[in-house]
Design a protein around this motif. Structure first.
Motif, PDB file in Angstrom:
ATOM      1  N   ASP A   1      -0.599  -3.914   3.724  1.00 13.33           N
ATOM      2  CA  ASP A   1      -0.751  -2.511   4.115  1.00 13.33           C
ATOM      3  C   ASP A   1      -0.005  -2.290   5.425  1.00 13.33           C
TER       4      ASP A   1
ATOM      5  N   ASP B   1       6.445  11.802  -0.475  1.00 15.34           N
ATOM      6  CA  ASP B   1       6.578  10.435   0.017  1.00 15.34           C
ATOM      7  C   ASP B   1       5.994   9.381  -0.920  1.00 15.34           C
TER       8      ASP B   1
ATOM      9  N   TYR C   1       2.117  11.469   6.303  1.00 13.46           N
ATOM     10  CA  TYR C   1       2.996  11.499   5.137  1.00 13.46           C
ATOM     11  C   TYR C   1       2.840  12.800   4.353  1.00 13.46           C
TER      12      TYR C   1
ATOM     13  N   GLN D   1       1.209   1.020   6.185  1.00 15.26           N
ATOM     14  CA  GLN D   1       1.366   2.461   6.353  1.00 15.26           C
ATOM     15  C   GLN D   1       0.832   2.994   7.677  1.00 15.26           C
TER      16      GLN D   1
ATOM     17  N   VAL E   1       8.328   6.276  -1.830  1.00 11.07           N
ATOM     18  CA  VAL E   1       7.980   4.922  -1.407  1.00 11.07           C
ATOM     19  C   VAL E   1       7.712   4.036  -2.622  1.00 11.07           C
TER      20      VAL E   1
ATOM     21  N   SER F   1       0.830  -1.199   0.000  1.00  4.51           N
ATOM     22  CA  SER F   1       0.000   0.000   0.000  1.00  4.51           C
ATOM     23  C   SER F   1       0.867   1.253   0.000  1.00  4.51           C
TER      24      SER F   1
ATOM     25  N   ALA G   1       7.841   8.071   6.053  1.00 10.11           N
ATOM     26  CA  ALA G   1       8.157   7.282   4.866  1.00 10.11           C
ATOM     27  C   ALA G   1       9.414   6.445   5.056  1.00 10.11           C
TER      28      ALA G   1
ATOM     29  N   LEU H   1       8.424   3.378   6.902  1.00 13.96           N
ATOM     30  CA  LEU H   1       7.603   2.544   6.028  1.00 13.96           C
ATOM     31  C   LEU H   1       8.473   1.772   5.041  1.00 13.96           C
TER      32      LEU H   1
ATOM     33  N   PRO I   1       1.650   5.336   0.721  1.00 17.91           N
ATOM     34  CA  PRO I   1       1.376   6.200   1.880  1.00 17.91           C
ATOM     35  C   PRO I   1       0.362   7.292   1.545  1.00 17.91           C
TER      36      PRO I   1
ATOM     37  N   GLU J   1      -5.923   8.224  11.788  1.00 13.39           N
ATOM     38  CA  GLU J   1      -5.238   8.415  10.505  1.00 13.39           C
ATOM     39  C   GLU J   1      -6.208   8.720   9.370  1.00 13.39           C
TER      40      GLU J   1
END
Length: 309
Positions: A282, A20, A15, A284, A24, A8, A290, A293, A10, A63
């Motif tokens: 996933d 990012d 982020y 994140q 990523v 997944s 980042a 992650l 970000p 989030e």
């Protein structure tokens, strides 16, 4: 044959999207991930009028207050990568005008050289439907049916002609066309949704809630496909929502994909044994930024491959 692995992108509030997402995406492709994925959360109701997933009392994650648009996120990733597929798990399709969604996905596929996977679902948030949906929540299934039909029409040969409840295309040239037929995959968790999947979609997007449950659902999907005379294979991408912790979770109430990286990889191995083609991981939500992650994504990938996944 190794299970394909996806990651997944970000999208959450911790982020910087413009910086990012490309960073990523490039790192994930270099690590070896086969695909990059987005999800859709249109808004964060405050106060909440219903629990997460419509479950009373289940709070929305903080989030979700700030989730980047999925198609913008995929466009950023497309520009930064060359190989990885670009999928949605999922777009809440009835929140979108059918023709505009079909054209946006076709444009993204053309720009990326044929890497888009259109993953659709009907969603569950009444607040999102009130703000953006093209049909009432009670008509979400019919809305999804028409969206799939409009996509197939717009992505197909010109002139495009379509007549539906939401969309009317008398006769038109619509471009750009996708670089190749875009796979349509559906999140489906009950028999009615499985019928739509078997009859109208290319693949299935289950959620990893336990290997036994996913395996049982996969058997039912295949049995239904046989009953309805489907001969084309059904592509499968399992979504796993991880809750990564700094050390192993020792409680008897541990949920799938909750705990240390080693525990997450153990769960990946158990789910991979079902025989699904791909697993979307996933990571994140629990990463601070980042850099973390990317580090965790690399660790999960390396340990998964070492475990034979």
């Amino acid at each position: 044959m190794a299970t394909r692995l996806g990651l997944s992108l970000p999208q959450m509030r911790q982020y910087s999207i413009g910086r990012d997402v490309p960073d990523v995406a490039r790192a994930a492709e270099a690590i070896g991930y086969d695909s990059l994925w987005v999800f859709e959360r249109a808004l964060f109701p405050e106060p909440a009028t219903q629990g997460l997933y419509g479950i009373e009392g289940l709070p929305w994650p903080d989030e979700y207050r700030d989730v980047a648009d999925p198609l913008v996120t995929l466009a950023l990733a497309a520009a930064a990568t060359e190989r990885a597929e670009l999928g949605s798990s999922v777009l809440v399709a009835p929140l979108h005008v059918p023709f505009q969604l079909a054209k946006a996905l076709a444009s993204l596929d053309a720009a990326s050289g044929g890497r888009v996977i259109a993953g659709f679902g009907t969603g569950w948030s009444l607040d999102e439907y009130a703000a953006s949906a093209v049909r009432p929540f009670e008509e979400r299934g019919a809305a999804l049916d028409e969206i799939i039909e409009v996509c197939r029409a717009v992505w197909g040969p010109d002139p495009v002609v379509y007549e539906g409840r939401l969309t009317r295309i008398a006769s038109a040239v619509v471009g750009p066309k996708p670089a190749r037929p875009i796979p349509v995959m559906l999140a489906a968790g009950n028999r009615r949704a499985w019928r739509r999947l078997v009859d109208h979609a290319d693949g299935w997007l289950p959620v990893g809630m336990g290997a036994e449950q996913v395996a049982a659902q996969w058997r039912q999907v295949r049995e239904l496909a046989e009953q309805r005379g489907r001969t084309e294979p059904i592509r499968t991408v399992l979504r796993v929502n991880t809750v990564r912790l700094p050390k192993a979770y020792e409680g008897a109430d541990r949920r799938p994909f909750q705990g240390s990286v080693d525990q997450i990889v153990e769960d990946l191995a158990e789910h991979a044994a079902i025989g699904l083609e791909e697993i979307l991981v996933d990571l994140q939500g629990n990463a601070r930024d980042a850099r973390e992650l990317k580090d965790v994504a690399a660790e999960v990938f390396e340990k998964a491959r070492a475990a034979g996944i």
